[in-house]
Every structure is written in structure tokens, then in C-alpha cells.
Design a protein around this motif. Sequence first.
Motif, PDB file in Angstrom:
ATOM      1  N   GLN A 228     -33.196  17.161  27.619  1.00 13.77           N
ATOM      2  CA  GLN A 228     -31.767  17.084  27.257  1.00 13.77           C
ATOM      3  C   GLN A 228     -31.150  18.476  27.274  1.00 13.77           C
ATOM      4  N   GLN A 229     -31.888  19.465  26.766  1.00  9.26           N
ATOM      5  CA  GLN A 229     -31.323  20.818  26.763  1.00  9.26           C
ATOM      6  C   GLN A 229     -31.173  21.336  28.196  1.00  9.26           C
ATOM      7  N   ARG A 230     -32.101  20.961  29.079  1.00  8.13           N
ATOM      8  CA  ARG A 230     -31.964  21.395  30.475  1.00  8.13           C
ATOM      9  C   ARG A 230     -30.773  20.707  31.145  1.00  8.13           C
TER      10      ARG A 230
ATOM     11  N   PHE B  41     -25.319  24.468  23.226  1.00  5.77           N
ATOM     12  CA  PHE B  41     -25.468  24.374  21.769  1.00  5.77           C
ATOM     13  C   PHE B  41     -26.902  23.990  21.401  1.00  5.77           C
ATOM     14  N   GLN B  42     -27.267  24.302  20.174  1.00  4.57           N
ATOM     15  CA  GLN B  42     -28.603  23.942  19.680  1.00  4.57           C
ATOM     16  C   GLN B  42     -28.850  22.436  19.777  1.00  4.57           C
ATOM     17  N   SER B  43     -27.787  21.655  19.514  1.00  5.99           N
ATOM     18  CA  SER B  43     -27.927  20.195  19.422  1.00  5.99           C
ATOM     19  C   SER B  43     -27.571  19.489  20.735  1.00  5.99           C
ATOM     20  N   PHE B  44     -27.591  20.216  21.846  1.00 10.72           N
ATOM     21  CA  PHE B  44     -27.374  19.698  23.211  1.00 10.72           C
ATOM     22  C   PHE B  44     -25.940  19.220  23.449  1.00 10.72           C
ATOM     23  N   ASN B  45     -25.403  18.382  22.527  1.00 12.60           N
ATOM     24  CA  ASN B  45     -24.035  17.865  22.655  1.00 12.60           C
ATOM     25  C   ASN B  45     -23.761  17.126  23.960  1.00 12.60           C
TER      26      ASN B  45
END
Length: 245
Positions: A151-153, A95-99
Motif C-alpha cells: 500500500q505504501q508503494r 503519509f505514514q497511514s498511506f491515505n
Amino acid sequence: MTRADAAVTLRGVSRVYGRGAAAVRAVNDVTVEFPRGGWTAVMGPSGSGKSTLLHCAAGLERVDSGQVLLGDTDLTAARDRELTALRRTRIGFVFQSFNLIGSLTAAQNVALPLRLAGRRPRGSEVRETLAAVGLADRARHRPRELSGGQQQRVAIARAMVTRPDVLFADEPTGALDSSAARTVLDLMRQMADAGQSIVMVTHDPAAAARADAVIFLRDGRVVDRLTGAGPREVADRLAGWEAAR
Ligand SMILES: Nc1ncnc2c1ncn2[C@@H]1O[C@H](COP(=O)(O)OP(=O)(O)OP(=O)(O)O)[C@@H](O)[C@H]1O
Ligand SMILES: [Mg+2]
């Protein structure tokens, strides 16, 4: 393309929100194949149905009509329990917001899908998955101790730890600055080159140009497709569809 070459196939898929005069046909009779081992970007104006299409393709949302196939597996025919199991084992979603879960370390976040699938995670598979996204040295960090790109990784590692057939990503670089975005896109390019099937929604022509193909949505329909296009060509085509009426 035969069905065996497609990671995901949508046939005449529609998704309608609301009823009567207020009904919105967010996805309108879409037929499309996402090739196995390919990276496809999905673009289109805001509200054109990109997220809805991605959710339907990933089995996060039920369709109102049509068929969604994951390889040869019919998601639309699957019962809820079966669909949940498929989502946990054969589908990854970013997701865009990492979650990420804030109270868990990076390693614990990555291990979570394995636990949910009823497996006891091996330390080595979690470590290897974090290493594959360049975060071997951040395993014990919590999300707030990581940059947005990191965080996204972690979120990508969490989506990949089950070795899913397809990785879906809804604007994965939308919340990142350009340098963090580039790191995430480099990682996705590397994964696609290694044979991972990826479907990614993006607003950014530079991000879409890293994919192998770009499809364009408008009013819930696939209206165009480009392969091997550069950022400029993608931007021009997108602008054309945004201006069209
Ligand atoms: N849960 C919902 N209930 C009602 N309408 C919805 C719902 N989700 C989406 N829609 C409507 O469906 C259409 C498509 O929405 P969707 O979120 O798929 O667009 P999008 O292309 O992802 O847009 P964006 O680029 O802004 O993220 C929009 O008109 C939206 O208002
Ligand atoms: Mg969206």
C-alpha cells in the motif's frame, strides 16, 4: 549552495499555532535548503515540529513568516489556486497511514493526481509508475487486498506519477514492519540515485541513515546536521538532542 541547486529553500520560516499565552511556535525561524537530487531525512523528538516543517515546505500549510521557495517559485507568494496547482503538479506527498482511497484499485489511486490536474491518464504511464515500485501485477487490487508495504508503494507511485520536483514523506515507514520498511527505503534510495529530490521525516535512525543527509529539529529549530552517517551515529546524535535541555 546557490538557489538553483536547491529543490526547496526555507528562509526564516515560522509557523505558530494558537495565540497569546497558548501560542506554540511549531517552526521557529528555520532557514534550510534541501538540495536538488538529494535525499534529506528530518529527525527530532516528538513535537519538535517535523510534520509542521514538512507541511510548510510542501505548501500544504501556510507559514506565518518567512519564505518557502520550490526551485525559484515562491510558494509563500502564490495565491490559493496557484498553490493548489503547484501541489498537484510539482509536489508529491506520502503519509505514514498511506491515505489510499479504499474503493479504488491501485491503478485508479495512482491515476488520481493526473485526473485532479485535469489530465486524462494514459494507461501506460500508470502501468509504468506501478512497475517502477514493483507492483505491475497488483494494478487491479484494492488497498485492503495489499500488504502495508505494498500500500505504501502504491502511495509512492501516486505521489510520483506527476513526476514532482520533490517527494515529501512524513514517517513513510512508521506503520510498516522492518522488512516492508526496507523495501520502501530501497525504493526511495533507488529514486534518489536516479535524481529525485526527497525530504523524509522519520523516527528511525536506520531509515535516516539511508538518506544523504540528516537534519535534526528541536523546539521548532534546526539544531544539527549530519551527512553520510551510519545508523549508529544518527542514533547517538538523536539521543543527544533528546537528552539536551
Ligand atoms: N493544528 C495544530 N494546532 C495546534 N498545535 C499544533 C497543531 N499541529 C501541531 N501543533 C503543535 O506544534 C508542535 C509541533 O508539532 P508537529 O506535529 O510538527 O511535531 P512532530 O515533530 O511532527 O511530532 P511527532 O514526532 O510526534 O509526529 C507540537 O507542539 C504540536 O502540539
Ligand atoms: Mg509528526
